[in-house]
Design a protein around this motif. Structure first.
Motif, PDB file in Angstrom:
ATOM      1  N   SER A  43       0.822  -1.161  -0.144  1.00 56.79           N
ATOM      2  CA  SER A  43      -0.043  -0.183   0.055  1.00 56.79           C
ATOM      3  C   SER A  43       0.934   1.181  -0.147  1.00 56.79           C
ATOM      4  O   SER A  43       2.105   1.285   0.482  1.00 56.79           O
ATOM      5  N   HIS A  45       0.067   5.848  -0.754  1.00 53.53           N
ATOM      6  CA  HIS A  45      -0.825   7.019  -0.981  1.00 53.53           C
ATOM      7  C   HIS A  45      -0.990   7.031  -2.643  1.00 53.53           C
ATOM      8  O   HIS A  45       0.072   7.243  -3.191  1.00 53.53           O
ATOM      9  N   GLY A  87      -8.584  -3.573  -2.296  1.00 47.30           N
ATOM     10  CA  GLY A  87      -8.874  -2.138  -1.702  1.00 47.30           C
ATOM     11  C   GLY A  87      -9.530  -1.952  -0.488  1.00 47.30           C
ATOM     12  O   GLY A  87     -10.385  -2.577  -0.262  1.00 47.30           O
ATOM     13  N   THR A  88      -9.155  -1.012   0.315  1.00 49.53           N
ATOM     14  CA  THR A  88      -9.681  -0.445   1.561  1.00 49.53           C
ATOM     15  C   THR A  88     -10.207   0.834   1.421  1.00 49.53           C
ATOM     16  O   THR A  88     -11.146   1.333   1.885  1.00 49.53           O
ATOM     17  N   ASN A  89      -9.453   1.931   0.567  1.00 53.00           N
ATOM     18  CA  ASN A  89      -9.817   3.288   0.553  1.00 53.00           C
ATOM     19  C   ASN A  89      -9.452   3.814  -0.847  1.00 53.00           C
ATOM     20  O   ASN A  89      -8.845   3.138  -1.393  1.00 53.00           O
ATOM     21  N   ARG A  90     -10.418   4.669  -1.437  1.00 53.34           N
ATOM     22  CA  ARG A  90     -10.268   5.113  -2.865  1.00 53.34           C
ATOM     23  C   ARG A  90      -8.841   5.643  -2.863  1.00 53.34           C
ATOM     24  O   ARG A  90      -8.160   5.701  -3.961  1.00 53.34           O
ATOM     25  N   ASN A  91      -8.175   6.418  -1.763  1.00 53.68           N
ATOM     26  CA  ASN A  91      -6.946   7.217  -1.997  1.00 53.68           C
ATOM     27  C   ASN A  91      -5.810   6.097  -1.576  1.00 53.68           C
ATOM     28  O   ASN A  91      -4.584   6.725  -1.175  1.00 53.68           O
ATOM     29  N   VAL A  92      -5.857   4.803  -1.563  1.00 54.71           N
ATOM     30  CA  VAL A  92      -4.817   3.966  -1.130  1.00 54.71           C
ATOM     31  C   VAL A  92      -4.542   3.131  -2.309  1.00 54.71           C
ATOM     32  O   VAL A  92      -5.511   2.194  -2.655  1.00 54.71           O
TER      33      VAL A  92
END
Length: 235
Positions: A43, A45, A87-92
């Motif tokens: 992972s 940013h 995935g876990t978040n849109r920005n990761v």
């Protein structure tokens, strides 16, 4: 399994899954397998430093695409990827991605061949720093027609003829699987699938139905076959 052990002591095994619209009895069904694909990346940013990550979703997509042509319909082998997650978040940048596939085969040896092909495919990676694993399991064996099943199905056709009705018998699998295949692993007796009601649209959310007029003929068919087996008319 319990089904295999108990079935080995019986003269015949009937499975009452629904039949098709024409009431076909099935003497063969596909084996069912599952493939589980897991990709581990790294992972980071997605906006500030995407190059610092290893995108597991990219690698998963690569793997699924290169495995999409492993089916061999001419011999009844099918592999279809049906579930995926990442995935876990849109920005990761996703560090993990997974996928599942449904597999069908007419022979256990075809499953062995498929598993070997899957293991070979994952050696080709899009992202060298990713880690890719694939696991395969046989969930239900194939059901293959035998002479005892053919005799029982033949008697079924005779019984339906007495009612003035046709009865189709399928000796080649069409893609569906069955728990009844476990019954056939050690028995010499008949194993017949599709003894249930006629209908259409299995597993549909809005189009599945059964034909009410198949209830009485199916009950009569089952009763007569059991009687014929019990009194020795059918061996």
């Amino acid at each position: 399994s319990t089904i295999t052990r108990v079935a080995a002591e019986q003269d015949a095994v009937f499975s009452f899954e629904g039949s098709d619209a024409s009431g076909t009895l099935r003497l063969a069904t596909s084996g069912i397998g599952s493939a589980y694909l897991t990709v581990h990346g790294k992972s980071s940013h997605a906006g500030a430093r995407p190059e610092g990550g290893v995108n597991a979703l990219y690698e998963l997509s690569h793997q699924v695409l290169q495995m999409k042509d492993l089916s061999k319909p001419e011999q009844g082998l099918k592999l279809n990827w049906t579930v995926s997650k990442s995935g876990t978040n849109r920005n990761v940048i996703p560090a993990e991605a997974t996928a599942q596939a449904d597999a069908r085969a007419l022979k256990v040896s075809d499953f062995d061949e498929l598993e070997t092909a899957l293991q070979d495919k994952i050696k080709n990676r899009l992202l060298p720093d990713s880690k890719v694993d694939v696991k395969f399991e046989v969930r239900r064996p194939p059901l293959e027609a035998n002479d005892a099943s053919r005799r029982v199905a033949g008697q079924g056709k005779t019984i339906y003829q007495e009612l003035g009705m046709p009865l189709n018998v399928a000796e080649r699998a069409t893609g569906g699987g069955t728990d009844a295949a476990f019954a056939a692993l050690k028995t010499k007796g008949a194993v017949v699938e599709g003894m249930g009601l006629s209908g259409f649209g299995a597993h549909s959310n809005d189009a599945e139905y059964v034909q009410i007029n198949s209830i009485v003929p199916r009950l009569y068919l089952t009763t007569r076959i059991i009687m014929d087996l019990s009194n020795g008319k059918l061996k």
